[in-house]
Design a protein around this motif. Structure first.
Motif, PDB file in Angstrom:
ATOM      1  N   ALA A   8       0.838  -1.198   0.000  1.00  0.00           N
ATOM      2  CA  ALA A   8       0.000   0.000   0.000  1.00  0.00           C
ATOM      3  C   ALA A   8       0.873   1.247   0.000  1.00  0.00           C
ATOM      4  CB  ALA A   8      -0.926   0.010   1.212  1.00  0.00           C
ATOM      5  N   ASP A   9       0.593   2.133  -0.936  1.00  0.00           N
ATOM      6  CA  ASP A   9       1.266   3.429  -1.001  1.00  0.00           C
ATOM      7  C   ASP A   9       0.469   4.397  -0.138  1.00  0.00           C
ATOM      8  OD1 ASP A   9       2.390   5.861  -1.575  1.00  0.00           O
ATOM      9  OD2 ASP A   9       2.265   5.663  -3.754  1.00  0.00           O
ATOM     10  N   LEU A  10       1.015   4.759   1.006  1.00  0.00           N
ATOM     11  CA  LEU A  10       0.294   5.593   1.961  1.00  0.00           C
ATOM     12  C   LEU A  10       0.335   7.072   1.600  1.00  0.00           C
ATOM     13  CD1 LEU A  10       1.481   3.930   5.291  1.00  0.00           C
ATOM     14  CD2 LEU A  10      -0.542   3.394   3.920  1.00  0.00           C
ATOM     15  N   GLY A  11       1.262   7.455   0.746  1.00  0.00           N
ATOM     16  CA  GLY A  11       1.373   8.867   0.408  1.00  0.00           C
ATOM     17  C   GLY A  11       1.854   9.717   1.568  1.00  0.00           C
ATOM     18  N   ALA A  12       2.282   9.073   2.643  1.00  0.00           N
ATOM     19  CA  ALA A  12       2.779   9.771   3.833  1.00  0.00           C
ATOM     20  C   ALA A  12       3.634   8.788   4.612  1.00  0.00           C
ATOM     21  CB  ALA A  12       1.625  10.282   4.689  1.00  0.00           C
ATOM     22  N   HIS A  13       4.286   9.263   5.640  1.00  0.00           N
ATOM     23  CA  HIS A  13       5.147   8.397   6.435  1.00  0.00           C
ATOM     24  C   HIS A  13       4.318   7.330   7.160  1.00  0.00           C
ATOM     25  CE1 HIS A  13       8.853  10.574   5.768  1.00  0.00           C
ATOM     26  NE2 HIS A  13       8.226  11.712   6.022  1.00  0.00           N
ATOM     27  N   VAL A  14       4.914   6.163   7.360  1.00  0.00           N
ATOM     28  CA  VAL A  14       4.236   5.095   8.091  1.00  0.00           C
ATOM     29  C   VAL A  14       4.098   5.519   9.553  1.00  0.00           C
ATOM     30  CG1 VAL A  14       5.142   3.331   6.540  1.00  0.00           C
ATOM     31  CG2 VAL A  14       6.398   3.898   8.624  1.00  0.00           C
ATOM     32  N   PRO A  15       3.121   4.969  10.286  1.00  0.00           N
ATOM     33  CA  PRO A  15       2.923   5.367  11.684  1.00  0.00           C
ATOM     34  C   PRO A  15       4.171   5.107  12.533  1.00  0.00           C
ATOM     35  CG  PRO A  15       1.050   4.105  10.879  1.00  0.00           C
ATOM     36  CD  PRO A  15       2.113   4.000   9.834  1.00  0.00           C
ATOM     37  N   GLN A  16       4.458   6.006  13.436  1.00  0.00           N
ATOM     38  CA  GLN A  16       5.630   5.845  14.292  1.00  0.00           C
ATOM     39  C   GLN A  16       5.488   4.661  15.240  1.00  0.00           C
ATOM     40  OE1 GLN A  16       6.399   9.574  16.278  1.00  0.00           O
ATOM     41  NE2 GLN A  16       7.299  10.510  14.444  1.00  0.00           N
ATOM     42  N   HIS A  61       8.804  -1.630   5.037  1.00  0.00           N
ATOM     43  CA  HIS A  61       8.364  -0.358   4.467  1.00  0.00           C
ATOM     44  C   HIS A  61       9.546   0.468   4.010  1.00  0.00           C
ATOM     45  CE1 HIS A  61       9.603   2.089   7.994  1.00  0.00           C
ATOM     46  NE2 HIS A  61       9.289   1.014   8.693  1.00  0.00           N
ATOM     47  N   ASP A  62       9.249   1.438   3.133  1.00  0.00           N
ATOM     48  CA  ASP A  62      10.191   2.514   2.865  1.00  0.00           C
ATOM     49  C   ASP A  62       9.562   3.781   3.433  1.00  0.00           C
ATOM     50  OD1 ASP A  62       8.258   3.284   1.027  1.00  0.00           O
ATOM     51  OD2 ASP A  62       9.478   2.834  -0.747  1.00  0.00           O
ATOM     52  N   ALA A  63       9.867   4.933   2.895  1.00  0.00           N
ATOM     53  CA  ALA A  63       9.371   6.168   3.501  1.00  0.00           C
ATOM     54  C   ALA A  63       7.852   6.278   3.464  1.00  0.00           C
ATOM     55  CB  ALA A  63      10.001   7.370   2.800  1.00  0.00           C
ATOM     56  N   HIS A  64       7.222   5.810   2.371  1.00  0.00           N
ATOM     57  CA  HIS A  64       5.789   6.044   2.202  1.00  0.00           C
ATOM     58  C   HIS A  64       4.981   4.788   1.873  1.00  0.00           C
ATOM     59  CE1 HIS A  64       6.672  10.314   2.236  1.00  0.00           C
ATOM     60  NE2 HIS A  64       7.553  10.143   1.274  1.00  0.00           N
ATOM     61  N   THR A  65       5.624   3.669   1.643  1.00  0.00           N
ATOM     62  CA  THR A  65       4.931   2.458   1.200  1.00  0.00           C
ATOM     63  C   THR A  65       5.154   1.330   2.196  1.00  0.00           C
ATOM     64  OG1 THR A  65       5.211   3.106  -1.111  1.00  0.00           O
ATOM     65  CG2 THR A  65       4.693   0.798  -0.686  1.00  0.00           C
ATOM     66  N   ILE A  66       4.088   0.593   2.494  1.00  0.00           N
ATOM     67  CA  ILE A  66       4.162  -0.505   3.448  1.00  0.00           C
ATOM     68  C   ILE A  66       3.879  -1.821   2.731  1.00  0.00           C
ATOM     69  CG2 ILE A  66       1.723  -0.269   4.129  1.00  0.00           C
ATOM     70  CD1 ILE A  66       2.584  -1.033   6.983  1.00  0.00           C
ATOM     71  N   VAL A  67       4.627  -2.857   3.085  1.00  0.00           N
ATOM     72  CA  VAL A  67       4.438  -4.210   2.555  1.00  0.00           C
ATOM     73  C   VAL A  67       4.054  -5.107   3.721  1.00  0.00           C
ATOM     74  CG1 VAL A  67       5.489  -6.164   1.362  1.00  0.00           C
ATOM     75  CG2 VAL A  67       6.140  -3.825   0.737  1.00  0.00           C
ATOM     76  N   ILE A  68       2.911  -5.774   3.600  1.00  0.00           N
ATOM     77  CA  ILE A  68       2.405  -6.644   4.663  1.00  0.00           C
ATOM     78  C   ILE A  68       2.307  -8.061   4.115  1.00  0.00           C
ATOM     79  CG2 ILE A  68       0.552  -7.035   6.323  1.00  0.00           C
ATOM     80  CD1 ILE A  68      -0.338  -4.121   5.777  1.00  0.00           C
ATOM     81  N   SER A  69       2.963  -8.996   4.777  1.00  0.00           N
ATOM     82  CA  SER A  69       2.923 -10.402   4.387  1.00  0.00           C
ATOM     83  C   SER A  69       2.271 -11.196   5.504  1.00  0.00           C
ATOM     84  CB  SER A  69       4.344 -10.920   4.128  1.00  0.00           C
ATOM     85  OG  SER A  69       4.336 -12.312   3.856  1.00  0.00           O
ATOM     86  N   ALA A  70       1.303 -12.051   5.145  1.00  0.00           N
ATOM     87  CA  ALA A  70       0.593 -12.844   6.149  1.00  0.00           C
ATOM     88  C   ALA A  70       0.520 -14.291   5.709  1.00  0.00           C
ATOM     89  CB  ALA A  70      -0.820 -12.295   6.364  1.00  0.00           C
ATOM     90  N   HIS A  71       0.732 -15.202   6.647  1.00  0.00           N
ATOM     91  CA  HIS A  71       0.572 -16.614   6.335  1.00  0.00           C
ATOM     92  C   HIS A  71      -0.912 -16.911   6.148  1.00  0.00           C
ATOM     93  CE1 HIS A  71       0.779 -20.971   6.525  1.00  0.00           C
ATOM     94  NE2 HIS A  71       2.085 -20.867   6.353  1.00  0.00           N
ATOM     95  N   HIS A  72      -1.220 -17.660   5.075  1.00  0.00           N
ATOM     96  CA  HIS A  72      -2.617 -17.900   4.713  1.00  0.00           C
ATOM     97  C   HIS A  72      -3.356 -18.739   5.756  1.00  0.00           C
ATOM     98  CE1 HIS A  72      -5.907 -17.441   2.140  1.00  0.00           C
ATOM     99  NE2 HIS A  72      -5.384 -17.789   0.988  1.00  0.00           N
ATOM    100  N   HIS A  73      -2.632 -19.383   6.644  1.00  0.00           N
ATOM    101  CA  HIS A  73      -3.282 -20.126   7.727  1.00  0.00           C
ATOM    102  C   HIS A  73      -4.032 -19.180   8.662  1.00  0.00           C
ATOM    103  CE1 HIS A  73      -3.886 -23.041  10.956  1.00  0.00           C
ATOM    104  NE2 HIS A  73      -3.341 -22.179  11.787  1.00  0.00           N
TER     105      HIS A  73
END
Length: 330
Positions: A8-16, A61-73
Motif C-alpha cells: 500500500a502506497d500511503l502517500g505519507a510516512h508510516v505510523p511511528q 516499508h520505505d518512507a511512504h509504502t508498506i508491505v504486509i505479508s501474512a501466512h494464509h493459515h
C-alpha cells in the motif's frame, strides 16, 4: 509459498508506533510477536517477507509504502486488508461479497482422489517455465489499468494470455484442459475481519468458456476442498497422501486468480495484492481496484518464472481484456 502479500502506497510516512501495532496484531492472531518492521526497497521486501513464516504477519516499508505479508493459515485476502487497517490506522473496506456458505462439491477424500485421477488422465495445462536461476524466492510484477476489471474478465483474459504465452514460448498447439483456481472469501469485505475465511472455486477447460459461462460458474460453482490442492494433505488415506506428495507440483491449476474487489480507503494512493503461489504452474494473478484504477499483479516461483516473463504474461492478459486498454507501470 503460503504467504499473501499486500502493498500500500500511503502517500505519507508510516505510523511511528508501527512496531507496537505489529506486535499487538501477531499476539491477537495467536502467534509469536515476530520481528520488528524492516526498512528497505519494496521489491526486496516482497521477496524477503514472502519467505518469512516466524510470525503470522510480517511488515516492511520505505518512507511512504508498506508491505504486509501474512501466512494464509491466519488470514485470507480480506483479512489482510483488516490487518492493514490495524497496522496503519486507516479504515479500509471492500466491495467483495463472498460466497457465503456455498457447499463443497464433494468431501475432502473424494476431491483428492478425483484430482489424482485428473493428473493421470487429463492433466491441467502448464505454462512453460522461463526461469534460469536457482533462486528460493518468488518473482513479483504489477501493472495498472484504468477502471474496474472483474473476476470474470480476469479468468477469460488470463486463459487467453496463458495460451498466447505458451505459443510464443514454442508450443505447437494451444493448451488444452486449462484450469483456473479462483480464490474467494466466504464473508464479504464491508467489515473485513482478522480471519482466514477463504474458499476456492476451480474452473476446468476454461479455454472452452466465454464470459457468460465463466460468470455463471463463478456464481454457482461448488467450492473445492483445500485438501485436494496439496495445502493440507491430511485426508485420503496413506496411499493418497503419498501420491499427493509425489504429484504435488502437478496437482495445482494453470493459474490462480484472486480479486480483493473495489477497496475504499482514505489517504491511500494505491494497493497491490499478490496471492499465494502453489502447485501446477505456480503462477497467481491478483487484482484490486482503488480510486478508479485496477492494479493487476503476477507472482511465480523465480526459479520457473522470472520478472520479464511474468511482465509479458500480464501484458498479454491486459491485451485480452474486453475493449483492451492501456497499461501503466506503477
Amino acid at each position: 509459498m503460503w504467504n499473501i502479500v499486500l502493498t500500500a502506497d500511503l502517500g505519507a510516512h508510516v505510523p511511528q508506533d508501527l512496531p507496537q501495532r505489529l506486535r499487538d496484531l501477531n499476539l491477537e492472531l495467536g502467534g509469536v510477536p515476530g520481528t520488528a518492521p524492516i526498512v528497505g526497497e519494496i521489491a526486496d521486501l516482497r521477496r524477503r517477507l514472502a519467505l518469512t513464516e516466524d510470525a503470522p504477519v510480517t511488515v516492511g516499508h520505505d518512507a511512504h509504502t508498506i508491505v504486509i505479508s501474512a501466512h494464509h493459515h491466519y488470514l485470507d485476502g480480506l483479512g489482510l486488508l483488516a490487518a492493514f487497517s490495524r497496522l496503519t490506522g486507516r479504515a479500509a473496506t471492500s466491495s467483495a461479497r463472498g460466497v457465503g456458505d456455498r457447499a463443497e462439491a464433494v468431501g475432502a477424500r473424494v476431491a483428492q482422489l478425483r484430482r489424482l485421477a485428473e493428473v493421470a488422465l487429463t492433466p491441467p495445462a502448464r505454462i512453460p517455465a522461463s526461469g534460469s536461476r536457482d533462486e528460493p524466492w518468488d518473482s513479483f510484477v504489477e501493472v495498472r489499468v484504468p477502471g474496474r476489471v472483474g473476476t470474470t474478465d480476469l479468468v477469460v483474459a488470463g486463459t487467453r494470455a496463458a495460451e498466447l504465452f505458451s505459443l510464443r514460448r514454442g508450443r505447437r498447439r494451444a493448451p488444452r484442459h486449462t484450469a483456473v483456481a479462483v480464490g474467494a472469501s466466504r464473508t464479504g469485505g464491508a467489515e473485513a475481519t482478522l480471519q482466514d475465511n477463504s474458499a476456492l472455486l476451480r474452473l476446468r477447460n476454461t479455454e472452452r468458456l466465454g464470459p457468460v459461462e465463466v460468470g455463471a460458474a463463478l456464481r454457482s460453482q461448488p467450492t473445492e476442498s483445500v485438501t485436494a490442492t496439496g495445502r493440507d494433505s491430511a485426508g485420503g488415506g496413506s496411499a493418497a497422501r503419498l501420491a499427493t506428495r509425489i504429484l504435488a507440483p502437478r496437482l495445482g491449476s494453470t493459474l490462480l486468480v484472486s480479486h480483493l474487489g473495489t477497496v475504499t480507503a482514505a489517504d491511500v494512493a494505491g494497493f497491490t495484492f499478490h496471492p499465494v503461489t502453489g502447485g501446477g504452474t505456480g503462477i497467481s494473478i491478483g487484482a484490486v481496484t482503488h480510486a478508479g484504477t485496477t492494479t493487476l499483479s503476477a507472482r511465480g516461483r523465480a526459479r520457473r518464472h522470472g520478472e520479464e516473463a511474468l511482465s509479458e504474461l500480464l501484458r498479454l492478459l491486459v491485451e485480452s481484456l474486453p475493449g483492451s486498454t492501456e497499461l501503466t507501470e506503477p
